[in-house]
Design an enzyme around this catalytic site. Structure first.
Site, PDB file in Angstrom:
ATOM      1  N   SER A 179       0.776  -1.134  -0.054  1.00 14.86           N
ATOM      2  CA  SER A 179       0.030   0.044   0.135  1.00 14.86           C
ATOM      3  C   SER A 179       0.810   1.187   0.040  1.00 14.86           C
ATOM      4  CB  SER A 179      -1.076  -0.008   1.056  1.00 14.86           C
ATOM      5  OG  SER A 179      -0.277  -0.099   2.492  1.00 14.86           O
ATOM      6  N   HIS A 207      -4.634  -3.370  -3.038  1.00 15.24           N
ATOM      7  CA  HIS A 207      -4.217  -2.388  -3.996  1.00 15.24           C
ATOM      8  C   HIS A 207      -4.047  -3.091  -5.359  1.00 15.24           C
ATOM      9  CE1 HIS A 207      -3.988   0.843  -1.285  1.00 15.24           C
ATOM     10  NE2 HIS A 207      -3.713  -0.105  -0.367  1.00 15.24           N
ATOM     11  N   LYS A 238     -11.452   0.575  -2.563  1.00 10.51           N
ATOM     12  CA  LYS A 238     -10.526   1.228  -3.124  1.00 10.51           C
ATOM     13  C   LYS A 238     -10.876   1.073  -4.643  1.00 10.51           C
ATOM     14  CE  LYS A 238      -7.346   1.059   0.629  1.00 10.51           C
ATOM     15  NZ  LYS A 238      -6.641   0.155   1.500  1.00 10.51           N
TER      16      LYS A 238
HETATM   17  C1  LIG Z   1      -7.132   0.120   2.799  1.00 10.97           C
HETATM   18  C2  LIG Z   1      -6.370  -1.489   3.359  1.00 10.97           C
HETATM   19  C3  LIG Z   1      -6.969  -2.173   3.829  1.00 10.97           C
HETATM   20  C4  LIG Z   1      -8.298  -1.926   4.903  1.00 10.97           C
HETATM   21  O1  LIG Z   1      -9.328  -1.918   4.024  1.00 10.97           O
HETATM   22  P1  LIG Z   1     -10.462  -0.811   4.491  1.00 10.97           P
HETATM   23  O2  LIG Z   1     -11.885  -1.402   3.722  1.00 10.97           O
HETATM   24  O3  LIG Z   1     -10.068   0.569   4.074  1.00 10.97           O
HETATM   25  O4  LIG Z   1     -10.807  -0.970   6.007  1.00 10.97           O
HETATM   26  C5  LIG Z   1      -6.373  -3.217   4.417  1.00 10.97           C
HETATM   27  N1  LIG Z   1      -5.247  -3.826   3.902  1.00 10.97           N
HETATM   28  C6  LIG Z   1      -4.612  -2.874   3.066  1.00 10.97           C
HETATM   29  C7  LIG Z   1      -3.293  -3.366   2.345  1.00 10.97           C
HETATM   30  C8  LIG Z   1      -5.054  -1.634   2.799  1.00 10.97           C
HETATM   31  O5  LIG Z   1      -4.494  -0.784   1.815  1.00 10.97           O
END
Ligand SMILES: *Cc1c(COP(=O)(O)O)cnc(C)c1O
Length: 393
Positions: A179, A207, A238
């Site tokens: 991330s 991601h 995302k």
């Molecule tokens: C954003 C993210 C999460 C958490 O997901 P949310 O739906 O935002 O709570 C978990 N793992 C990674 C690698 C992330 O970037």
């Protein structure tokens, strides 16, 4: 109490680690409005530009009209609304797994799953750079925590050997695209090691979903190892443009999580609109429109790489290939990262300064993310702004 808290906040300010919410008066897209100004937005994880897409909005509105605004209780308590079942069937078909379970967030998926699976007799083996949700889950589950250096297969093997000697069950957790560094995990090698030592593997595709793999299925699919990974995790917030988290795997795993994942059991189900929007998003990601968006995204990624490499150091190992839409420009010092972000804002470019505890102390960075909604002109504007702010890097 406030006196105590204020002194803590003063401490954060002194270390350039104080954070503030910046109010946005527009939807998330390649342009955002803040304080009456319009910025080109290079901060969002909405990689395909779906968060404000008409198809997702319509699906959400329709779900509100049909199922209301709220879910009423946990799905085990007051019945489980149809949009969640549609979503889970869609995720499982998309990821080609027997089953899927939707959580209210990716964070809840990580904590619920890991704490359901492991206890004090077990070992959890994490890449040093995994997301905070996984670190928190590892601490909470009570298993013995072992870390391996980022993407270091020799260290991973040593940790697995250690766990095998102890005759402990071991769960490896890594991300497919990281991330904050944007690089990829060597998933094929990790799968080979997991099989050699009989460990379990959980891969967080937060991601990579929507960005990598055939139809946007993720990196594990692209590398042909998805079938060997027991636990495939991701977020709906995302590239999928909605909100929520998921865990996919075998039917037995899903039944187990419904019974044991406390963040699922003891939490009100998400709003039906979020589930319906995510279901629509997966349909879109797999469609020709989705493929066209990925193609645009990868064009912008290539342009951004060219522009950014001229001005800064990309990631911990320098200017290596970025494996997705995330470009870290390492500043090191927290104050330098804040100054760089402010200099770009002066030029109407919005990029976040990422600091501890999102990354290690002294590894502060600008985290630039590009999306399918950006135009070549947007990338040029970013390049111009980086050039003008150049003395900072
Ligand atoms: C954003 C993210 C999460 C958490 O997901 P949310 O739906 O935002 O709570 C978990 N793992 C990674 C690698 C992330 O970037």
């Amino acid at each position: 109490m406030d006196e105590y808290l204020a002194s803590h906040l003063d401490g954060l300010r002194g270390q350039n680690l104080f954070r503030e919410l910046r109010r946005v008066d527009s939807p998330q897209s390649s342009r955002i409005q803040m304080e009456g100004r319009t910025f080109v937005n290079f901060s969002s994880n909405d990689y395909l530009g779906l968060a404000n897409h008409a198809v997702l909005k319509e699906a959400g509105i329709k779900a509100i009209e049909e199922f209301g605004a709220g879910a009423g209780a946990s799905r085990l308590v007051c019945g489980s609304l149809a949009p969640f079942h549609e979503l889970e069937e869609t995720i499982a078909a998309f990821k080609k797994t027997e089953g899927a379970l939707a959580f209210s967030t990716g964070y809840a998926a990580a904590v619920g799953t890991i704490c359901a699976l492991l206890d004090t007799r077990d070992v959890i083996v994490l890449d040093k750079l995994v997301h905070a949700s996984i670190v928190d889950a590892a601490k909470l589950c009570g298993a013995t925590l072992r870390i391996f250096a980022h993407n270091d297969l020799n260290e991973l093997e040593a940790r697995l050997k250690w766990a095998a000697n102890r005759q402990s069950r071991a769960l490896i957790v890594t991300e497919s695209i990281f991330s904050m560094d944007g690089d990829a995990a060597p998933l094929r090698d990790i799968v080979a090691l997991k099989e050699k030592f009989g460990a379990w593997l959980m891969v967080d595709e937060a991601h990579a979903t929507g960005v990598r793999g055939h139809g946007g299925r993720g990196l594990a699919d692209e590398l042909g190892v998805a079938g060997a990974i027991e636990l495939q995790m991701g977020t709906l917030g995302k590239a999928l443009g909605a909100g929520g988290g998921y865990l996919c795997g075998s039917r037995t795993l899903i039944d187990f999580l419904v019974n044991r994942a406390r963040s699922f059991i003891f939490s009100t189900a998400p709003v039906p609109a979020a589930a319906a929007a995510a279901t629509a998003a997966i349909g879109l990601v797999e469609s020709d429109d989705g493929a066209a968006r990925r193609e645009r995204l990868w064009k912008r990624i290539a342009e951004a790489r060219q522009a950014i490499q001229r001005f800064g150091r990309l990631g911990e190992s320098g200017s290596r290939e970025t494996s997705g839409a995330i470009f870290p420009m390492i500043c090191g010092d927290e104050a330098a990262a804040l100054a760089a972000a402010a200099a770009l804002r002066e030029r109407n470019i919005y990029v976040p300064a990422i600091r501890f505890p999102a990354v290690a102390r002294g590894k502060a960075r600008l985290r630039i993310t590009v999306t399918a909604e950006h135009t070549p002109e947007d990338i040029q504007a970013l390049a111009d702004a980086l050039k003008a702010a150049g003395k900072i890097f």
